[in-house]
Design an enzyme around this catalytic site. Structure first.
Site, mmCIF file in Angstrom:
data_model
loop_
_atom_site.group_PDB
_atom_site.id
_atom_site.type_symbol
_atom_site.label_atom_id
_atom_site.label_comp_id
_atom_site.label_asym_id
_atom_site.label_seq_id
_atom_site.Cartn_x
_atom_site.Cartn_y
_atom_site.Cartn_z
ATOM 1 N N GLU A 1 0.824 -1.210 0.000
ATOM 2 C CA GLU A 1 0.000 0.000 0.000
ATOM 3 C C GLU A 1 0.860 1.262 0.000
ATOM 4 O O GLU A 1 1.590 1.503 0.971
ATOM 5 C CB GLU A 1 -0.906 -0.001 1.243
ATOM 6 C CG GLU A 1 -1.796 1.225 1.324
ATOM 7 C CD GLU A 1 -2.751 1.176 2.509
ATOM 8 O OE1 GLU A 1 -2.392 0.587 3.547
ATOM 9 O OE2 GLU A 1 -3.861 1.728 2.389
ATOM 10 N N ASP B 1 -5.404 3.494 -1.849
ATOM 11 C CA ASP B 1 -6.261 4.010 -0.779
ATOM 12 C C ASP B 1 -6.592 5.467 -1.127
ATOM 13 O O ASP B 1 -5.677 6.286 -1.303
ATOM 14 C CB ASP B 1 -5.471 3.887 0.546
ATOM 15 C CG ASP B 1 -6.215 4.380 1.762
ATOM 16 O OD1 ASP B 1 -6.922 5.393 1.654
ATOM 17 O OD2 ASP B 1 -6.057 3.785 2.842
ATOM 18 N N ARG C 1 -10.688 11.351 6.001
ATOM 19 C CA ARG C 1 -10.737 9.972 6.497
ATOM 20 C C ARG C 1 -12.077 9.611 7.151
ATOM 21 O O ARG C 1 -12.198 8.596 7.825
ATOM 22 C CB ARG C 1 -9.561 9.624 7.414
ATOM 23 C CG ARG C 1 -8.989 8.291 6.943
ATOM 24 C CD ARG C 1 -7.699 7.862 7.547
ATOM 25 N NE ARG C 1 -7.214 6.737 6.722
ATOM 26 C CZ ARG C 1 -6.071 6.134 6.873
ATOM 27 N NH1 ARG C 1 -5.229 6.498 7.814
ATOM 28 N NH2 ARG C 1 -5.717 5.133 6.091
ATOM 29 N N HIS D 1 -8.815 0.627 -0.824
ATOM 30 C CA HIS D 1 -9.384 1.217 0.396
ATOM 31 C C HIS D 1 -10.117 2.502 0.054
ATOM 32 O O HIS D 1 -9.593 3.351 -0.675
ATOM 33 C CB HIS D 1 -8.275 1.563 1.406
ATOM 34 C CG HIS D 1 -7.847 0.401 2.238
ATOM 35 N ND1 HIS D 1 -6.685 0.407 2.994
ATOM 36 C CD2 HIS D 1 -8.441 -0.799 2.455
ATOM 37 C CE1 HIS D 1 -6.586 -0.758 3.635
ATOM 38 N NE2 HIS D 1 -7.630 -1.504 3.319
ATOM 39 N N GLU E 1 -11.956 1.984 5.089
ATOM 40 C CA GLU E 1 -11.012 2.139 6.205
ATOM 41 C C GLU E 1 -11.152 3.580 6.682
ATOM 42 O O GLU E 1 -10.457 4.480 6.227
ATOM 43 C CB GLU E 1 -9.591 1.844 5.723
ATOM 44 C CG GLU E 1 -8.585 1.859 6.851
ATOM 45 C CD GLU E 1 -7.168 1.695 6.344
ATOM 46 O OE1 GLU E 1 -6.451 0.843 6.871
ATOM 47 O OE2 GLU E 1 -6.768 2.425 5.407
ATOM 48 N N GLU F 1 2.892 9.469 7.294
ATOM 49 C CA GLU F 1 2.850 8.194 8.036
ATOM 50 C C GLU F 1 4.081 7.331 7.817
ATOM 51 O O GLU F 1 4.392 6.479 8.648
ATOM 52 C CB GLU F 1 1.593 7.409 7.649
ATOM 53 C CG GLU F 1 0.313 8.101 8.082
ATOM 54 C CD GLU F 1 -0.915 7.220 7.853
ATOM 55 O OE1 GLU F 1 -0.925 6.076 8.294
ATOM 56 O OE2 GLU F 1 -1.869 7.720 7.213
ATOM 57 N N HIS G 1 -4.883 8.265 1.020
ATOM 58 C CA HIS G 1 -3.464 8.538 0.731
ATOM 59 C C HIS G 1 -3.302 9.163 -0.653
ATOM 60 O O HIS G 1 -2.492 10.070 -0.832
ATOM 61 C CB HIS G 1 -2.649 7.237 0.822
ATOM 62 C CG HIS G 1 -2.708 6.598 2.172
ATOM 63 N ND1 HIS G 1 -2.389 7.268 3.322
ATOM 64 C CD2 HIS G 1 -3.085 5.347 2.556
ATOM 65 C CE1 HIS G 1 -2.564 6.457 4.370
ATOM 66 N NE2 HIS G 1 -2.986 5.286 3.922
HETATM 67 C C1 LER Z 1 -3.545 1.150 6.283
HETATM 68 O O1 LER Z 1 -4.322 0.516 5.313
HETATM 69 C C2 LER Z 1 -3.399 2.579 6.012
HETATM 70 O O2 LER Z 1 -4.039 3.120 5.137
HETATM 71 C C3 LER Z 1 -2.437 3.340 6.796
HETATM 72 O O3 LER Z 1 -2.820 4.656 6.928
HETATM 73 C C4 LER Z 1 -2.121 2.683 8.092
HETATM 74 O O4 LER Z 1 -1.568 3.550 8.967
HETATM 75 MN MN MN Z 2 -5.362 2.023 3.779
#
Ligand code: LER
Ligand code: MN
Length: 268
Positions: free
Chosen positions: A152, A185, A217, A211, A246, A158, A188
């Protein structure tokens, strides 16, 4: 395109905030099913500490398949990572990924490689740390050729490693293993990608899992991500996998889960 929707349930206590359900196995699975989800993504810190029989029968009773298992809590709660300066810690992180495989195989779930890669090179050279991630993934993925893994790209706040889809694709090009793809995701991508829809097109068939979360978020429709455009891009890229929520449990867990379904079903 009709996409299957899942949502994250953490089976063990975790400090990571973006998980709607945590801990209440049978009760949470019942809720997830009743809300209309097609499956559940599990977050597992240590599979060795699970009551495997109870988990399997609860999943069967709820009739929920498991598309993916998240592994990052081993880093979040125990500090295990592929890039730790201490070789013993690195070895424990790799061993933990191997330990996830039997349950993942049993459930037909792919394994997520997120923060288990670590956060910062710290005292060591960044390119050396990146080699360590490659080495760890080779060991794990070569050891289980029938098991799928999804790396990912995670935003720069992060982790220092593999922040963008482009970096993820370059990593896969170096790894050269068909059983390893990417997990994209929206949260992100909203931070890192110049154009999330173009990045989806670029990743194409190497997208193994997806995701969803809005820009803040929260659940889809609480921020500014255009999920209609995301779904259209996934469809054009030939993605036929899952969309897994998520998200933060806000304003409360059930509302977040319900609002996700309501919004995503407008497009899928
Ligand atoms: C995990 O799937 C994710 O998106 C991260 O932000 C975990 O910290
Ligand atoms: Mn994620």
């Amino acid at each position: 395109m009709r996409c299957r929707l899942s949502i994250v349930l953490s089976l063990q206590p975790a400090s990571f905030a973006a998980m709607v359900y945590r801990g209440g196995l049978e009760e949470d699975l019942g809720r997830i099913k009743a809300l209309g989800y097609d499956g559940v993504e599990l977050a597992i810190r240590d599979p060795g500490l699970l009551d495997r029989g109870r988990v399997l029968s609860a999943l069967e009773a709820a009739g929920l398949p498991v598309p993916a298992i998240g592994t990052g809590q081993a880093f979040g709660e125990e500090g295990l990572s592929f890039t730790d300066p201490d070789r013993n810690v690195r070895a424990r992180a790799v061993a933990r990924m191997h330990a996830h495989v039997p349950l993942a195989e049993k459930l037909g779930a792919l394994l997520i490689v997120g923060l288990i890669r670590g956060k910062s090179a710290g005292a060591q050279d960044k390119s050396r740390a990146e080699e360590l991630i490659l080495e760890a993934m080779r060991d794990i993925a070569l050891g289980h050729p029938a098991q799928k893994f999804a790396v990912e790209p995670i935003n720069r706040y992060e982790t220092e490693f593999i922040n963008t889809v482009d970096a993820g694709l370059r990593f896969l090009d170096r790894l050269k293993l068909d059983n390893v793809g990417l997990l994209l995701d929206t949260f992100h991508m909203n931070i890192e990608e110049p154009s999330p829809t173009r990045s989806i097109a670029m990743a194409g068939e190497r997208i193994f899992h997806f995701h969803i979360a809005d820009s803040n978020r929260w659940h889809p429709d609480a921020g500014h991500i255009d999920f209609g455009a995301v779904i259209e891009a996934l469809d054009r890229a030939g993605y036929r996998g899952w969309l897994s929520a998520e998200i933060l449990p806000l304003p409360d867990a059930d509302s977040a889960a319900r609002n996700t379904i309501v919004h995503m079903r407008r497009f899928t």
